[in-house]
Motif scaffolding. Sequence first.
Motif, PDB file in Angstrom:
ATOM      1  N   SER A   3     -33.411  51.520  48.428  1.00  0.00           N
ATOM      2  CA  SER A   3     -34.527  51.443  49.355  1.00  0.00           C
ATOM      3  C   SER A   3     -34.590  50.052  49.970  1.00  0.00           C
ATOM      4  N   VAL A   5     -37.135  48.403  50.373  1.00  0.00           N
ATOM      5  CA  VAL A   5     -38.170  47.622  49.702  1.00  0.00           C
ATOM      6  C   VAL A   5     -37.916  47.548  48.201  1.00  0.00           C
ATOM      7  N   HIS A   8     -39.086  50.134  43.929  1.00  0.00           N
ATOM      8  CA  HIS A   8     -40.466  50.601  43.963  1.00  0.00           C
ATOM      9  C   HIS A   8     -41.037  50.385  45.362  1.00  0.00           C
ATOM     10  N   GLN A   9     -41.673  51.422  45.863  1.00  0.00           N
ATOM     11  CA  GLN A   9     -42.294  51.305  47.180  1.00  0.00           C
ATOM     12  C   GLN A   9     -43.687  50.721  47.015  1.00  0.00           C
ATOM     13  N   ALA A  13     -46.393  51.603  51.805  1.00  0.00           N
ATOM     14  CA  ALA A  13     -45.268  52.461  52.187  1.00  0.00           C
ATOM     15  C   ALA A  13     -45.488  53.881  51.687  1.00  0.00           C
ATOM     16  N   THR A  14     -46.026  54.019  50.486  1.00  0.00           N
ATOM     17  CA  THR A  14     -46.324  55.345  49.936  1.00  0.00           C
ATOM     18  C   THR A  14     -47.388  56.045  50.767  1.00  0.00           C
ATOM     19  N   LYS A  36     -40.030  49.164  58.539  1.00  0.00           N
ATOM     20  CA  LYS A  36     -39.696  49.238  57.111  1.00  0.00           C
ATOM     21  C   LYS A  36     -40.175  50.557  56.515  1.00  0.00           C
ATOM     22  N   TYR A  37     -41.389  50.960  56.857  1.00  0.00           N
ATOM     23  CA  TYR A  37     -41.934  52.204  56.316  1.00  0.00           C
ATOM     24  C   TYR A  37     -41.200  53.410  56.885  1.00  0.00           C
ATOM     25  N   CYS A  40     -38.145  53.763  54.917  1.00  0.00           N
ATOM     26  CA  CYS A  40     -38.488  54.358  53.622  1.00  0.00           C
ATOM     27  C   CYS A  40     -38.646  55.866  53.759  1.00  0.00           C
ATOM     28  N   SER A  44     -36.317  58.426  51.801  1.00  0.00           N
ATOM     29  CA  SER A  44     -36.934  59.388  50.884  1.00  0.00           C
ATOM     30  C   SER A  44     -36.521  60.807  51.234  1.00  0.00           C
TER      31      SER A  44
END
Length: 64
Positions: A3, A5, A8-9, A13-14, A36-37, A40, A44
């Motif tokens: 990832s 990031v 761990h996000q 981001a989550t 960035k998100y 992610c 994902s």
Amino acid sequence: MASVVGDHQPIAATRYLIHHVVLLSKLPQDDDYNAKYERCLVESALDALHTLQNSQSGEVLSRL
């Protein structure tokens, strides 16, 4: 897949993933684009697809 990031996000981001994957029917009130998100989100989705691919037989995948 690594990832952008780390392993761990961050919470932000989550939340971005939840709003763009789970809460699709709710339109955003403002532009929340974040490169960035967004990466992610794509990573994902690819991870989920790879997991699905590895868990299914070739016969099932050939129909997709």
